[in-house]
Design a protein around this motif. Structure first.
Motif, PDB file in Angstrom:
ATOM      1  N   GLU A   5      -2.768  -7.935   2.910  1.00  0.00           N
ATOM      2  CA  GLU A   5      -2.728  -6.464   2.961  1.00  0.00           C
ATOM      3  C   GLU A   5      -2.349  -5.893   1.584  1.00  0.00           C
ATOM      4  N   THR A   6      -1.388  -6.546   0.950  1.00  0.00           N
ATOM      5  CA  THR A   6      -0.975  -6.091  -0.391  1.00  0.00           C
ATOM      6  C   THR A   6      -2.144  -6.206  -1.359  1.00  0.00           C
ATOM      7  N   ALA A   7      -2.785  -7.380  -1.359  1.00  0.00           N
ATOM      8  CA  ALA A   7      -3.877  -7.625  -2.308  1.00  0.00           C
ATOM      9  C   ALA A   7      -5.054  -6.688  -2.052  1.00  0.00           C
ATOM     10  N   LYS A   8      -5.325  -6.419  -0.774  1.00  0.00           N
ATOM     11  CA  LYS A   8      -6.448  -5.527  -0.462  1.00  0.00           C
ATOM     12  C   LYS A   8      -6.108  -4.064  -0.726  1.00  0.00           C
ATOM     13  N   HIS A 110       2.760  -2.501  -5.785  1.00  0.00           N
ATOM     14  CA  HIS A 110       1.978  -1.921  -4.683  1.00  0.00           C
ATOM     15  C   HIS A 110       2.749  -2.028  -3.367  1.00  0.00           C
ATOM     16  N   GLU A 111       3.371  -3.174  -3.174  1.00  0.00           N
ATOM     17  CA  GLU A 111       4.152  -3.370  -1.939  1.00  0.00           C
ATOM     18  C   GLU A 111       5.236  -2.300  -1.803  1.00  0.00           C
ATOM     19  N   ARG A 112       5.788  -1.853  -2.938  1.00  0.00           N
ATOM     20  CA  ARG A 112       6.841  -0.832  -2.920  1.00  0.00           C
ATOM     21  C   ARG A 112       6.289   0.590  -3.031  1.00  0.00           C
ATOM     22  N   GLY A 113       4.980   0.724  -2.875  1.00  0.00           N
ATOM     23  CA  GLY A 113       4.381   2.064  -2.859  1.00  0.00           C
ATOM     24  C   GLY A 113       4.154   2.658  -4.243  1.00  0.00           C
ATOM     25  N   LEU A 114       4.150   1.807  -5.264  1.00  0.00           N
ATOM     26  CA  LEU A 114       3.958   2.292  -6.635  1.00  0.00           C
ATOM     27  C   LEU A 114       2.580   1.918  -7.165  1.00  0.00           C
ATOM     28  N   GLY A 115       2.040   2.788  -7.990  1.00  0.00           N
ATOM     29  CA  GLY A 115       0.731   2.556  -8.589  1.00  0.00           C
ATOM     30  C   GLY A 115       0.843   1.841  -9.921  1.00  0.00           C
ATOM     31  N   THR A 116      -0.213   1.104 -10.245  1.00  0.00           N
ATOM     32  CA  THR A 116      -0.309   0.384 -11.525  1.00  0.00           C
ATOM     33  C   THR A 116      -1.774   0.362 -11.938  1.00  0.00           C
ATOM     34  N   CYS A 117      -2.025  -0.052 -13.160  1.00  0.00           N
ATOM     35  CA  CYS A 117      -3.409  -0.310 -13.597  1.00  0.00           C
ATOM     36  C   CYS A 117      -3.377  -1.344 -14.709  1.00  0.00           C
TER      37      CYS A 117
END
Ligand SMILES: Cc1cc2nc3c(=O)[nH]c(=O)nc-3n(C[C@H](O)[C@H](O)[C@H](O)COP(=O)(O)O)c2cc1C
Length: 168
Positions: A5-8, A110-117
């Motif tokens: 779920e995290t990866a997707k 992502h698991e903690r609801g934060l965005g990255t790139c």
């Protein structure tokens, strides 16, 4: 959230709110990064967590994009040259090690609801001088870290298992 779920669910976030990242979230993300495996467990890495506004501006100068400016934090993943494992014959695994620690960081975010790139297309010498990096520290990846400003992003397009696997 399961790993799948995290990866997707993770995606390249190109829009941020200028909201501080919670300290416990940052701590959790860094702990997930810290535990990453590396060849021979040499851990040839250093993460610069750039919070200072002026310094962030200098880092953005190495990858000038409007969407990057609003992120409250940018993490830069550096490989420590000369401290990594090399395969007999000379294949260098530094970039591989850095990709693993960056991936731990990014998925934990992502698991903690934060965005990255993931960002690799930066001007390396500009980034090195912005951070005053010593000669042995090579920046491979950077990512903003912050709360997504919107929800719109591209639907993941990926090859099928049949296309990428060879069952022999
Ligand atoms: C090693 C690597 C380097 C990347 N460099 C950049 C970059 O410089 N700028 C950018 O906007 N996206 C960059 N990306 C993001 C990719 O374009 C993105 O991961 C890919 O299109 C899949 O989309 P997704 O992350 O939303 O699943 C990079 C991704 C990886 C893994």
């Amino acid at each position: 959230m399961s790993f799948c779920e995290t990866a997707k669910g993770r995606y390249s976030c190109r829009g941020y709110k200028n909201t501080e990242v919670r300290h416990d979230d940052l701590e959790y993300i860094l702990e997930c990064a810290r535990i990453a495996p590396s060849a021979c467990n040499l851990q040839p890495w250093k993460i610069y967590v750039v919070r200072d506004e002026k310094l962030r501006g200098a880092v953005c100068g190495a990858y000038p994009r409007d969407w990057l400016k609003d992120a409250p934090m940018i993490a830069v993943f550096c490989g420590l040259r000369g401290e990594n494992w090399m395969r007999a014959g000379g294949t260098d695994y530094l970039m591989c090690d850095i990709a693993i620690i960056a991936d731990h960081f990014i998925n934990a975010a992502h698991e903690r609801g934060l965005g990255t790139c993931w960002i690799a297309a930066f001007d390396e010498s500009r980034l090195a001088s912005a951070l005053n990096l010593p000669e042995n520290e090579k920046p491979y990846i950077m990512t903003p870290l912050g709360y997504a400003a919107g929800t719109a992003h591209e639907i993941k397009k990926r090859k099928s298992i049949g296309d990428i696997c060879c069952f022999i």
